[in-house]
Design a protein around this motif. Structure first.
Motif, PDB file in Angstrom:
ATOM      1  N   GLU A   1     -20.633  30.202  11.969  1.00 16.51           N
ATOM      2  CA  GLU A   1     -20.369  30.657  10.605  1.00 16.51           C
ATOM      3  C   GLU A   1     -19.214  29.942   9.934  1.00 16.51           C
ATOM      4  O   GLU A   1     -19.098  29.967   8.708  1.00 16.51           O
ATOM      5  N   VAL A   2     -18.312  29.322  10.711  1.00 19.76           N
ATOM      6  CA  VAL A   2     -17.142  28.658  10.118  1.00 19.76           C
ATOM      7  C   VAL A   2     -16.942  27.284  10.751  1.00 19.76           C
ATOM      8  O   VAL A   2     -17.395  27.029  11.875  1.00 19.76           O
ATOM      9  N   VAL A   3     -16.249  26.421  10.009  1.00 17.61           N
ATOM     10  CA  VAL A   3     -15.866  25.099  10.507  1.00 17.61           C
ATOM     11  C   VAL A   3     -14.343  25.059  10.532  1.00 17.61           C
ATOM     12  O   VAL A   3     -13.684  25.253   9.506  1.00 17.61           O
ATOM     13  N   ARG A   4     -13.776  24.799  11.714  1.00 17.83           N
ATOM     14  CA  ARG A   4     -12.323  24.729  11.859  1.00 17.83           C
ATOM     15  C   ARG A   4     -11.895  23.274  12.020  1.00 17.83           C
ATOM     16  O   ARG A   4     -12.513  22.515  12.763  1.00 17.83           O
ATOM     17  N   LEU A   5     -10.821  22.922  11.332  1.00 16.61           N
ATOM     18  CA  LEU A   5     -10.228  21.596  11.471  1.00 16.61           C
ATOM     19  C   LEU A   5      -8.855  21.759  12.100  1.00 16.61           C
ATOM     20  O   LEU A   5      -7.962  22.380  11.509  1.00 16.61           O
ATOM     21  N   ARG A   6      -8.676  21.213  13.301  1.00 18.31           N
ATOM     22  CA  ARG A   6      -7.375  21.215  13.966  1.00 18.31           C
ATOM     23  C   ARG A   6      -6.745  19.847  13.756  1.00 18.31           C
ATOM     24  O   ARG A   6      -7.335  18.828  14.127  1.00 18.31           O
ATOM     25  N   TRP A   7      -5.569  19.833  13.162  1.00 13.88           N
ATOM     26  CA  TRP A   7      -4.905  18.565  12.878  1.00 13.88           C
ATOM     27  C   TRP A   7      -4.018  18.189  14.046  1.00 13.88           C
ATOM     28  O   TRP A   7      -3.093  18.913  14.405  1.00 13.88           O
ATOM     29  N   ARG A   8      -4.306  17.055  14.668  1.00 19.03           N
ATOM     30  CA  ARG A   8      -3.591  16.604  15.865  1.00 19.03           C
ATOM     31  C   ARG A   8      -2.604  15.480  15.566  1.00 19.03           C
ATOM     32  O   ARG A   8      -1.815  15.116  16.438  1.00 19.03           O
ATOM     33  N   GLY A   9      -2.685  14.911  14.369  1.00 16.87           N
ATOM     34  CA  GLY A   9      -1.906  13.720  14.079  1.00 16.87           C
ATOM     35  C   GLY A   9      -0.454  13.991  13.760  1.00 16.87           C
ATOM     36  O   GLY A   9      -0.081  15.057  13.280  1.00 16.87           O
TER      37      GLY A   9
END
Length: 286
Positions: A67-75
């Motif tokens: 149901e959702v799209v998660r973006l984890r920022w690693r930079g």
């Protein structure tokens, strides 16, 4: 179920479905798990071509759920996430920092890695990625077809596997560093509704108050010289507002440089607090 497509300059469209994870960055292949951490998840990686050497090998991780799209920022380098969706607020804009997680909206999302591309050696431009999030109808086939994540061999290089370098920066305590601090102060303090950018005289007085010595900034031309150096470093030569045909009035250029200097952390709130403490200590005779 969801379908997510990511693309950008030199990046072929990559399509994911629910239960898939996409790693992307300067050289993300080394971060693919040797053994699946979750048998229900499928991993893939995309190398972003012509990345600047200060962009992390793994800059982002996109997790597509039901149901959702998660973006984890690693930079280590920051980015901006923006989208336009059906909500009272309309468009949104979020600054992504290391370790931060954000949800993507249905429709088109845009990720801008600040100064993330190196189109020519030693020159920088923003790296722009678009991400389309779609909700699939129940009758539609939900098996997403993952596109090949091939990159142009000419655009790849051995630097993809080297340790991430430092981002371009101003020399601390230099004339340009103090000018950038004075110009970016409204954004560093959260007063970004400031009605106008500071004048050359105000920049000179601010630097003099912090440092006790203001080089030759009493001359407006010397302030402009410093701003040109800051702009080139903050935007890169391709997007330098001083050389853009659509730069507009001088005040608009200063406004853009001040905001950008804060966004890419040429100067920070810690820098501002430090020089304020030093100025107070000097005034007290300590």
């Amino acid at each position: 179920m969801l379908r997510v497509t990511m693309w950008g300059a030199g990046v072929p469209p990559v399509t994911l479905g629910s239960g898939e994870i996409l790693l992307f960055g300067r050289s993300p292949d080394g971060y693919l798990p040797t053994e699946s951490r979750d048998i229900d998840l499928s991993y893939s990686a995309v190398t972003l071509p012509r990345c600047a050497p200060h962009v992390s090998r793994l800059v982002g991780e996109m997790i597509v759920g039901d149901e959702v799209v998660r973006l984890r920022w690693r930079g280590a380098v920051e980015a901006q996430l923006s989208s336009l969706f059906e909500a009272p607020g309309g468009a949104r804009r979020v600054t992504l920092t290391g370790g931060m997680t954000a949800l993507l909206d249905e429709g088109e999302n845009r990720i801008v890695v600040l100064r993330g591309r190196e189109p020519d050696p030693g020159q920088y431009a923003d790296l722009v990625l678009s991400v389309q999030v779609e909700v699939l109808a129940p009758a539609e086939d939900t098996d997403a077809v993952r596109a090949a994540a091939d990159t142009d061999p000419a655009a790849a290089s051995d630097r993809d596997d080297v340790v991430t370098g430092a981002a371009p920066a101003l020399e601390p305590r230099s004339r340009e560093w103090y000018v950038a601090l004075a110009l970016a102060e409204p954004w560093l303090t959260g007063a970004d509704d400031y009605p106008r950018p500071p004048s050359s005289r105000e920049i000179y007085e601010r630097v003099l108050g912090w440092h006790g010595y203001a080089w030759n900034l009493s001359r407006p031309q010397r302030v402009d010289d410093a701003l040109r150096i800051i702009a080139r470093l903050a935007f890169g030569p391709h997007d330098d507002p001083f050389t853009s045909p659509n730069a507009g009035r001088a005040q608009n250029v200063r406004f853009a440089i001040g905001r950008r200097a804060a966004e890419v952390r040429l100067v920070t709130i810690d820098d501002l607090e430090r020089v304020e403490r030093e100025a107070r200590a000097r005034a007290a005779g300590r």
